[in-house]
Design a protein around this motif. Sequence first.
Motif, mmCIF file in Angstrom:
data_model
loop_
_atom_site.group_PDB
_atom_site.id
_atom_site.type_symbol
_atom_site.label_atom_id
_atom_site.label_comp_id
_atom_site.label_asym_id
_atom_site.label_seq_id
_atom_site.Cartn_x
_atom_site.Cartn_y
_atom_site.Cartn_z
ATOM 1 N N UNK A 24 0.832 -1.208 0.000
ATOM 2 C CA UNK A 24 0.000 0.000 0.000
ATOM 3 C C UNK A 24 0.865 1.256 0.000
ATOM 4 N N UNK A 25 1.905 1.269 0.837
ATOM 5 C CA UNK A 25 2.787 2.437 0.905
ATOM 6 C C UNK A 25 3.569 2.614 -0.393
ATOM 7 N N UNK A 26 4.029 1.506 -0.974
ATOM 8 C CA UNK A 26 4.802 1.580 -2.216
ATOM 9 C C UNK A 26 3.953 2.146 -3.349
ATOM 10 N N UNK A 74 -14.368 6.792 9.519
ATOM 11 C CA UNK A 74 -13.308 6.022 10.177
ATOM 12 C C UNK A 74 -11.964 6.157 9.472
ATOM 13 N N UNK A 75 -11.932 6.837 8.349
ATOM 14 C CA UNK A 75 -10.692 6.920 7.567
ATOM 15 C C UNK A 75 -9.692 7.856 8.240
ATOM 16 N N UNK A 76 -8.456 7.369 8.365
ATOM 17 C CA UNK A 76 -7.366 8.122 8.987
ATOM 18 C C UNK A 76 -6.303 8.386 7.921
ATOM 19 N N UNK A 77 -5.806 9.614 7.856
ATOM 20 C CA UNK A 77 -4.689 9.914 6.950
ATOM 21 C C UNK A 77 -3.389 9.511 7.640
ATOM 22 N N UNK A 78 -2.495 8.873 6.890
ATOM 23 C CA UNK A 78 -1.339 8.227 7.519
ATOM 24 C C UNK A 78 -0.109 9.098 7.630
ATOM 25 N N UNK A 79 -0.074 10.219 6.923
ATOM 26 C CA UNK A 79 1.162 10.995 6.867
ATOM 27 C C UNK A 79 1.983 10.668 5.634
ATOM 28 N N UNK A 80 1.648 9.565 4.957
ATOM 29 C CA UNK A 80 2.233 9.248 3.654
ATOM 30 C C UNK A 80 1.225 9.727 2.612
ATOM 31 N N UNK A 225 8.478 -1.724 14.290
ATOM 32 C CA UNK A 225 8.721 -1.210 15.644
ATOM 33 C C UNK A 225 8.960 0.299 15.639
ATOM 34 N N UNK A 226 9.255 0.856 14.470
ATOM 35 C CA UNK A 226 9.408 2.304 14.325
ATOM 36 C C UNK A 226 8.145 2.950 13.764
ATOM 37 N N UNK A 227 7.109 2.136 13.532
ATOM 38 C CA UNK A 227 5.838 2.660 13.032
ATOM 39 C C UNK A 227 5.919 3.176 11.613
ATOM 40 N N UNK A 228 6.781 2.545 10.811
ATOM 41 C CA UNK A 228 6.936 2.986 9.427
ATOM 42 C C UNK A 228 6.969 1.790 8.486
ATOM 43 N N UNK A 229 6.396 1.929 7.302
ATOM 44 C CA UNK A 229 6.625 0.918 6.270
ATOM 45 C C UNK A 229 8.119 0.897 5.932
ATOM 46 N N UNK A 230 8.633 -0.248 5.550
ATOM 47 C CA UNK A 230 10.069 -0.329 5.254
ATOM 48 C C UNK A 230 10.434 0.553 4.065
ATOM 49 N N UNK A 231 9.490 0.792 3.162
ATOM 50 C CA UNK A 231 9.792 1.634 1.991
ATOM 51 C C UNK A 231 10.002 3.094 2.381
ATOM 52 N N UNK A 232 9.589 3.457 3.593
ATOM 53 C CA UNK A 232 9.859 4.785 4.143
ATOM 54 C C UNK A 232 11.035 4.717 5.120
ATOM 55 N N UNK A 233 11.072 3.666 5.926
ATOM 56 C CA UNK A 233 12.094 3.500 6.973
ATOM 57 C C UNK A 233 13.496 3.373 6.386
#
Length: 254
Positions: A24-26, A74-80, A225-233
């Motif tokens: 989804x993040x990618x 219920x939709x939340x914006x993720x910051x991405x 554990x950092x609350x990020x998708x790996x494609x951002x982390x």
Amino acid sequence: MARTVAIANQKGGVGKTTTAVNLAAALALNQRSVLLVDLDPQGNAGSGLGFPNLKNTNRGIYEILTGSLAVDQAIVETGIAGLSLVPSGQRLAGAEVELVDAERREYRLKDALASLTDRFEFIFIDAPPSLGILTVNALTAAGSVLVPVQCEYYALEGLSHLLGAIRLVQQGLKPSLQIEGVLLTMFDNRLNLSQQVLDETRKYFAERVYRTVIPRNVRLSEAPSFGKPVVVYDPSCAGSVSYMNLASEVMNHG
């Protein structure tokens, strides 16, 4: 019209939520508008996007399925940019029982998402590791199913149970349901077993197996554990590159 894809496997620990979050993040990083629906009571998709506290929310998928909340509330914006989330939480665990006698119980999620099909290009549903009413809702709401398969000894045996469930849904509830693709996860090129599972899966599913294979990767394991998708982390690590490649395949399949 959104492509709605359920990410499902009744076995736990196969990389299902990891795939849901990172694919989804990618796609969002590829300027696609994406909604991720967390249908797993563990709520790990929300945690993986940096929202661990939403496990206690009263504005999530449980309220949508039980009819007390409209999905857009219920939709939340993720910051991405481009990636939105419908969170899950512990209350969802009771939905299996509460929906038993509910009207249109297998179609609750499909009905709820109907209003969003022109708002997003992709809707991914992270199904729970079971074959109960929640997973049936995911399959009925989706146009297709993406199946993550861990490269381990019993992988194909577990897959046969899921395929049986998909066939039942096709026969009784959603004849048009397709297999979007089979994704090999936790691949270790040092192990003969990983290659054997890859070969067997490709022999059985042929072109429905993605060319992209998700490797075992330390950064991929760290990222939640950092609350990020790996494609951002860590965009340059092997796990990120693999999920970006998978996103390209998914876009081209459309």
